[in-house]
Scaffold this active site. Sequence first.
Site, PDB file in Angstrom:
ATOM      1  N   ARG A 152      17.630  15.843   5.035  1.00  0.00           N
ATOM      2  CA  ARG A 152      17.162  17.207   5.313  1.00  0.00           C
ATOM      3  C   ARG A 152      16.203  17.245   6.500  1.00  0.00           C
ATOM      4  O   ARG A 152      16.315  18.117   7.356  1.00  0.00           O
ATOM      5  CB  ARG A 152      16.505  17.823   4.088  1.00  0.00           C
ATOM      6  CG  ARG A 152      17.497  18.109   2.975  1.00  0.00           C
ATOM      7  CD  ARG A 152      16.827  18.660   1.750  1.00  0.00           C
ATOM      8  NE  ARG A 152      15.817  17.711   1.285  1.00  0.00           N
ATOM      9  CZ  ARG A 152      14.774  18.002   0.523  1.00  0.00           C
ATOM     10  NH1 ARG A 152      14.580  19.253   0.135  1.00  0.00           N
ATOM     11  NH2 ARG A 152      13.925  17.076   0.135  1.00  0.00           N
ATOM     12  N   ASN A 167      18.937  20.366  -0.653  1.00  0.00           N
ATOM     13  CA  ASN A 167      19.670  19.468  -1.541  1.00  0.00           C
ATOM     14  C   ASN A 167      20.333  20.295  -2.626  1.00  0.00           C
ATOM     15  O   ASN A 167      19.783  21.313  -3.067  1.00  0.00           O
ATOM     16  CB  ASN A 167      18.725  18.473  -2.203  1.00  0.00           C
ATOM     17  CG  ASN A 167      18.290  17.355  -1.285  1.00  0.00           C
ATOM     18  OD1 ASN A 167      18.923  17.073  -0.278  1.00  0.00           O
ATOM     19  ND2 ASN A 167      17.193  16.712  -1.635  1.00  0.00           N
TER      20      ASN A 167
END
Length: 94
Positions: free
Chosen positions: A22, A40
């Site tokens: 990320r 996520n």
Amino acid sequence: MAGHLMEVRARVDGTVQGVGFRNWVRREATSLGLAGWVRNEADGSVTAHIAGSYQAVSRMIERLRKGPPGASVSGIEVEEFAPASSFVGFKIVS
């Protein structure tokens, strides 16, 4: 087509959680001048909603196919939307 806007949602599968994916997506997207978010998912995938120029979004999709060091991308699904977002910047969301 480089001046046209594009908006996509990409779901990335593989070893993409717990490897800095990320943060990497946020850095890469920001460097390309893109807006949107990344998160996520409960199933172990990562989803990114990306908006910007056609050229920049296309480059980001190619980068997502490889991922950062430590990640292993096994697949990516990309869904295109009509450009309509009002995103400012690129964020990690939960």
